[in-house]
Design a protein around this motif. Sequence first.
Motif, PDB file in Angstrom:
ATOM      1  N   SER A 104       0.840  -1.123   0.127  1.00 45.34           N
ATOM      2  CA  SER A 104       0.050   0.010  -0.099  1.00 45.34           C
ATOM      3  C   SER A 104       1.002   1.265  -0.081  1.00 45.34           C
ATOM      4  O   SER A 104       1.903   1.331   0.519  1.00 45.34           O
ATOM      5  N   ALA A 105       0.373   2.281  -0.615  1.00 46.17           N
ATOM      6  CA  ALA A 105       1.124   3.583  -0.694  1.00 46.17           C
ATOM      7  C   ALA A 105       1.482   4.172   0.653  1.00 46.17           C
ATOM      8  O   ALA A 105       2.216   4.784   0.913  1.00 46.17           O
ATOM      9  N   SER A 106       0.543   4.091   1.630  1.00 48.15           N
ATOM     10  CA  SER A 106       0.851   4.502   3.034  1.00 48.15           C
ATOM     11  C   SER A 106       1.881   3.812   3.690  1.00 48.15           C
ATOM     12  O   SER A 106       2.216   4.286   4.725  1.00 48.15           O
ATOM     13  N   GLY A 107       2.205   2.664   3.328  1.00 51.02           N
ATOM     14  CA  GLY A 107       3.109   1.693   3.955  1.00 51.02           C
ATOM     15  C   GLY A 107       2.925   0.942   5.102  1.00 51.02           C
ATOM     16  O   GLY A 107       3.464   0.775   6.125  1.00 51.02           O
ATOM     17  N   THR A 108       1.528   1.129   5.102  1.00 49.69           N
ATOM     18  CA  THR A 108       0.878   0.246   6.604  1.00 49.69           C
ATOM     19  C   THR A 108      -0.049  -0.838   5.958  1.00 49.69           C
ATOM     20  O   THR A 108      -0.440  -1.031   4.891  1.00 49.69           O
ATOM     21  N   THR A 109      -0.108  -1.907   6.808  1.00 50.89           N
ATOM     22  CA  THR A 109      -1.085  -3.047   6.448  1.00 50.89           C
ATOM     23  C   THR A 109      -2.086  -3.062   7.661  1.00 50.89           C
ATOM     24  O   THR A 109      -1.823  -2.907   9.048  1.00 50.89           O
ATOM     25  N   VAL A 110      -3.450  -3.289   7.067  1.00 50.40           N
ATOM     26  CA  VAL A 110      -4.465  -3.229   7.926  1.00 50.40           C
ATOM     27  C   VAL A 110      -4.767  -4.693   7.998  1.00 50.40           C
ATOM     28  O   VAL A 110      -5.086  -5.393   6.943  1.00 50.40           O
ATOM     29  N   ALA A 111      -5.357  -5.404   9.078  1.00 48.36           N
ATOM     30  CA  ALA A 111      -5.500  -6.653   9.196  1.00 48.36           C
ATOM     31  C   ALA A 111      -6.628  -6.637  10.356  1.00 48.36           C
ATOM     32  O   ALA A 111      -6.711  -6.146  11.399  1.00 48.36           O
ATOM     33  N   LYS A 112      -7.386  -7.838  10.278  1.00 49.66           N
ATOM     34  CA  LYS A 112      -8.394  -8.137  11.213  1.00 49.66           C
ATOM     35  C   LYS A 112      -7.696  -9.519  11.886  1.00 49.66           C
ATOM     36  O   LYS A 112      -7.443 -10.416  11.180  1.00 49.66           O
ATOM     37  N   MET A 113      -7.676  -9.858  13.066  1.00 50.35           N
ATOM     38  CA  MET A 113      -6.958 -11.018  13.846  1.00 50.35           C
ATOM     39  C   MET A 113      -7.979 -11.348  14.589  1.00 50.35           C
ATOM     40  O   MET A 113      -8.511 -10.773  15.408  1.00 50.35           O
ATOM     41  N   ARG A 114      -8.376 -12.683  14.715  1.00 46.77           N
ATOM     42  CA  ARG A 114      -8.954 -13.311  15.800  1.00 46.77           C
ATOM     43  C   ARG A 114      -7.786 -14.372  16.559  1.00 46.77           C
ATOM     44  O   ARG A 114      -7.415 -15.114  16.007  1.00 46.77           O
ATOM     45  N   ILE A 115      -7.763 -14.049  17.805  1.00 52.00           N
ATOM     46  CA  ILE A 115      -6.922 -14.685  18.736  1.00 52.00           C
ATOM     47  C   ILE A 115      -7.299 -15.335  19.652  1.00 52.00           C
ATOM     48  O   ILE A 115      -8.440 -14.920  20.373  1.00 52.00           O
ATOM     49  N   THR A 116      -7.149 -16.887  19.771  1.00 47.87           N
ATOM     50  CA  THR A 116      -7.916 -17.949  20.770  1.00 47.87           C
ATOM     51  C   THR A 116      -7.069 -17.983  21.685  1.00 47.87           C
ATOM     52  O   THR A 116      -5.838 -18.023  21.662  1.00 47.87           O
ATOM     53  N   PRO A 117      -7.486 -18.485  23.055  1.00 45.77           N
ATOM     54  CA  PRO A 117      -6.712 -19.083  23.992  1.00 45.77           C
ATOM     55  C   PRO A 117      -5.650 -20.081  23.464  1.00 45.77           C
ATOM     56  O   PRO A 117      -4.695 -20.392  24.466  1.00 45.77           O
ATOM     57  N   GLU A 118      -5.941 -20.851  22.641  1.00 37.74           N
ATOM     58  CA  GLU A 118      -5.096 -21.834  22.047  1.00 37.74           C
ATOM     59  C   GLU A 118      -3.625 -21.562  21.774  1.00 37.74           C
ATOM     60  O   GLU A 118      -2.692 -21.940  21.858  1.00 37.74           O
ATOM     61  N   ARG A 119      -3.590 -20.035  21.552  1.00 34.23           N
ATOM     62  CA  ARG A 119      -2.263 -19.376  21.304  1.00 34.23           C
ATOM     63  C   ARG A 119      -1.764 -19.077  22.607  1.00 34.23           C
ATOM     64  O   ARG A 119      -1.817 -18.199  23.130  1.00 34.23           O
ATOM     65  N   SER A 120      -0.966 -20.307  23.256  1.00 33.42           N
ATOM     66  CA  SER A 120      -0.518 -19.846  24.544  1.00 33.42           C
ATOM     67  C   SER A 120       0.427 -18.534  24.740  1.00 33.42           C
ATOM     68  O   SER A 120       1.427 -18.531  23.698  1.00 33.42           O
ATOM     69  N   MET A 121       0.297 -17.963  25.721  1.00 38.50           N
ATOM     70  CA  MET A 121       1.328 -16.772  25.725  1.00 38.50           C
ATOM     71  C   MET A 121       2.688 -17.034  26.066  1.00 38.50           C
ATOM     72  O   MET A 121       3.529 -16.540  25.777  1.00 38.50           O
ATOM     73  N   ASP A 122       2.623 -18.437  26.529  1.00 37.48           N
ATOM     74  CA  ASP A 122       4.009 -19.096  26.720  1.00 37.48           C
ATOM     75  C   ASP A 122       4.711 -19.754  25.347  1.00 37.48           C
ATOM     76  O   ASP A 122       6.182 -19.852  25.379  1.00 37.48           O
ATOM     77  N   ASP A 123       3.893 -19.960  24.457  1.00 37.61           N
ATOM     78  CA  ASP A 123       4.511 -20.138  23.157  1.00 37.61           C
ATOM     79  C   ASP A 123       4.744 -19.276  22.374  1.00 37.61           C
ATOM     80  O   ASP A 123       5.625 -19.415  21.337  1.00 37.61           O
ATOM     81  N   VAL A 124       4.594 -17.968  22.428  1.00 38.59           N
ATOM     82  CA  VAL A 124       4.908 -16.833  21.534  1.00 38.59           C
ATOM     83  C   VAL A 124       5.750 -15.808  22.531  1.00 38.59           C
ATOM     84  O   VAL A 124       5.274 -15.479  23.519  1.00 38.59           O
ATOM     85  N   GLY A 125       6.906 -15.916  21.961  1.00 37.74           N
ATOM     86  CA  GLY A 125       7.748 -15.048  22.559  1.00 37.74           C
ATOM     87  C   GLY A 125       7.781 -13.600  22.393  1.00 37.74           C
ATOM     88  O   GLY A 125       6.748 -13.229  21.612  1.00 37.74           O
ATOM     89  N   LEU A 126       8.371 -12.587  23.274  1.00 38.84           N
ATOM     90  CA  LEU A 126       8.104 -11.367  23.200  1.00 38.84           C
ATOM     91  C   LEU A 126       8.818 -10.795  21.733  1.00 38.84           C
ATOM     92  O   LEU A 126       9.690 -11.231  21.488  1.00 38.84           O
ATOM     93  N   SER A 127       8.283  -9.992  21.147  1.00 36.69           N
ATOM     94  CA  SER A 127       8.243  -9.444  19.970  1.00 36.69           C
ATOM     95  C   SER A 127       9.093  -7.958  20.075  1.00 36.69           C
ATOM     96  O   SER A 127       8.427  -7.106  20.925  1.00 36.69           O
TER      97      SER A 127
END
Length: 195
Positions: A104-127
Amino acid sequence: MTQDLNENLSLDTVIRQRIKGLRLAKGWSLDALAARCFLSPSTLSRIETGHRRIALDQLVPLAKALGTTLDQLVESAEDDDVVIRPEPEHQRGVTTWLLSREHSASGTTVAKMRITPERSMDDVGLSVHPGREWFTVLSGTVSLVLGERTILVQEGQAAEFSTMVPHRVGAHEGPVDVLTIFDHGGERAHLHSHD
């Protein structure tokens, strides 16, 4: 030949409308814009109304004075398909729908995200990556980890933060839907991290 002529007339009309629209958006009179691009107010008026042909040597100073580029001023008005039909992309505990076009010309990306508890916070490192991120919660509650803090962002609330702070976004006590805007760094880190 006739179709090309009609397209050129149409683009010519769009360029005139852009010049006038940008001038009015800045709150400028014909005199004010004319002084900034070294044209007479009467010449500018005839350009805007279609009573004078627009020359390339006039477009360059007009674009500069209006705070745009020549490319943006003369780009085609054709939008073959303005509707974006997002396809869901699934990863463990996260489904993403891209709501903006790639590059996109603006240099940004727009997204809708659905996050469920299946995505354990322990499985995902800090970014951590250069830039900023923004999201608004459409439903549910987001658990946003920023460094040592955990912040609960409720439905209807939004968050914006520097992505140089170690961060992680997850669902708190159930699924969550968010609308998010990433800059290029955020897009690479969060949407293409599993490519």
